[in-house]
Design an enzyme around this catalytic site. Structure first.
Site, mmCIF file in Angstrom:
data_model
loop_
_atom_site.group_PDB
_atom_site.id
_atom_site.type_symbol
_atom_site.label_atom_id
_atom_site.label_comp_id
_atom_site.label_asym_id
_atom_site.label_seq_id
_atom_site.Cartn_x
_atom_site.Cartn_y
_atom_site.Cartn_z
ATOM 1 N N ASP A 273 0.851 -1.185 0.000
ATOM 2 C CA ASP A 273 0.000 0.000 0.000
ATOM 3 C C ASP A 273 0.894 1.245 0.000
ATOM 4 O O ASP A 273 1.860 1.346 0.764
ATOM 5 C CB ASP A 273 -0.896 0.010 1.249
ATOM 6 C CG ASP A 273 -1.889 1.153 1.216
ATOM 7 O OD1 ASP A 273 -2.964 0.975 0.624
ATOM 8 O OD2 ASP A 273 -1.573 2.227 1.786
ATOM 9 N N GLU B 42 -4.667 2.358 -4.278
ATOM 10 C CA GLU B 42 -3.212 2.451 -4.162
ATOM 11 C C GLU B 42 -2.598 1.150 -3.654
ATOM 12 O O GLU B 42 -1.442 1.140 -3.210
ATOM 13 C CB GLU B 42 -2.837 3.620 -3.242
ATOM 14 C CG GLU B 42 -3.231 3.449 -1.790
ATOM 15 C CD GLU B 42 -4.640 3.930 -1.472
ATOM 16 O OE1 GLU B 42 -4.904 4.250 -0.307
ATOM 17 O OE2 GLU B 42 -5.485 3.988 -2.406
#
Length: 418
Positions: free
Chosen positions: A286, A329
């Site tokens: 992430d 993301e």
């Protein structure tokens, strides 16, 4: 004179130098006469023989009657009393008639056979016209040597002319080498009767060198008395490329070109049964503080970070595993043949290389960090869902512990690069 009885379904006439001596009803009907008397009233049988054959008929009569030539089967074109032309076969036979030699002719009307043959020829011509004018490319070949092609085949294969293709000893060079065996196997299956027809999408190399895709229909036909393969082809290159593009778009992320979540899940699931893991290790990554990047610098800046980070992951992982965009993301990496130590080494490279990247937003340079969770597969107790969930849990631990770090299974080791 004792009447002659001739048991025949054919027409019979007896003449001496083409003067009629006898004719049966079948012969009279064949030539359009109402009765045999009408035939007997002819001055000469030449009246019902095509003038082009008069000389040949006279010569044949002279040769047979003189013994110079044996009686035999001959063919003539005759004309009945209504002016209709028809062809006949005649069988000569010398007999004695009223004490003198005469020629008996058995006449077989070939009109029905000629009509049938004409129909066959017309059907063949229609078939040839249909093939020649077809919008499909049509090729007839025997062991890949062309026997016939139509103009559409020349056009779709991008040759210059029919003659250019027909001059080939074989056309295997237009088939990519890796498909040669498949093409030969299809041909043998057809010729031997193992299959009646084939229907497939094939690659061919056009005469201009471009790789094209064709929908190919093949079947066996009789060509000059021997079996051959007829191939009908439709150029589907644009359709094939469009379908491939649609398939690519359905399985890849538009922004990064990475496999999307659905595609990578399907790809992994196909490799092994759901009760086992298809990968020894999994990395879930992430991008840290991504929302702040979007909020502060705009979505263009966020897209730039995602694109560059995805390229960084592809470069580092290369052929070692599968890289996909898991959503937003988040990125996921499966490493089928990497143990915990190797997975950690790759994760550390990603962490360090990411931090080295420089981004220019609003006139200032910025760096981006990531948090990485690693999970390890246990063949006896692990499956794909558990592998991903463990990686996800470890990734959140990395977030909670300060970000920009790697968390391995069971908190065995934590790496903080700050």
């Amino acid at each position: 004179m004792k009447p002659i009885h001739i048991d025949s379904t054919y027409g019979v006439v007896v003449h001496r130098d083409f003067f009629p001596l006898y004719a049966d009803e079948k012969y009279a009907q064949m030539f359009g006469f109402d009765s045999t008397d009408a035939v007997m009233n002819l001055n000469s049988l030449f009246d019902i023989i095509d003038p082009k054959f008069h000389c040949a008929a006279q010569q044949a009569y002279n040769d047979v009657m003189s013994g110079k030539e044996q009686p035999k089967v001959r063919s003539y074109v005759n004309q009945n009393v209504h002016g209709q032309i028809f062809s006949v076969l005649t069988v000569d036979h010398v007999i004695e008639w009223e004490g003198e030699s005469a020629l008996q002719i058995t006449v077989i009307d070939m009109s029905m056979i000629d009509h049938a043959n004409q129909q066959i020829l017309e059907q063949e011509q229609k078939y040839k016209d249909l093939i020649w004018n077809s919008l499909q490319g049509i090729l007839v070949h025997r062991d890949f040597k062309p026997l016939m092609i139509n103009p559409s085949f020349v056009e779709i294969i991008r040759a210059k002319s029919v003659a250019e293709v027909m001059a080939l000893d074989n056309f295997m060079h237009i088939i990519p080498e890796h498909n040669h065996n498949n093409a030969k196997n299809r041909y043998q299956d057809l010729i031997t009767g193992k299959v009646k027809s084939t229907n497939s999408i094939v690659e061919n190399i056009a005469f201009d060198g471009e790789l094209r895709y064709f929908h190919l229909f093949e079947s066996v036909i009789n060509w000059d008395g021997e079996p051959a393969v007829q191939s009908s082809m439709i150029d589907v290159t644009e359709k094939h490329n469009l379908e491939r593009q649609i398939k690519y778009q359905a399985s890849h992320d538009d922004l990064t070109g990475l496999l999307n979540r659905r595609a990578i899940s399907e790809k992994i699931a196909k490799k092994t049964p759901t009760s086992f893991c298809p990968s020894e290790t999994c990395l879930l990554i992430d991008i840290d503080n991504f929302k702040l990047i979007n909020d502060q610098f705009g979505h263009y800046a966020g897209d730039e970070v995602i694109k560059r980070f995805s390229q960084l992951c592809k470069t580092i992982i290369s052929n070692s595993g599968l890289v996909g965009r898991w959503g937003g993301e988040e990125f996921i990496i499966f490493l089928p043949h990497q143990d915990k130590k190797q997975a950690y080494a790759l994760a550390k490279r990603i962490l360090l290389e990411c931090e080295k990247e420089r981004y220019e937003f609003s006139g200032n340079q910025h760096t981006v960090t990531v948090s990485i969770g690693i999970s390890i597969c246990s063949p006896k107790h692990c499956n794909i869902e558990a592998l991903i969930q463990d990686a996800d849990n470890n990734m959140y631990k990395a977030k909670q512990q300060g970000k920009n770090q790697i968390v391995l299974p069971s908190q065995i080791h934590t790496e903080n690069c700050c």
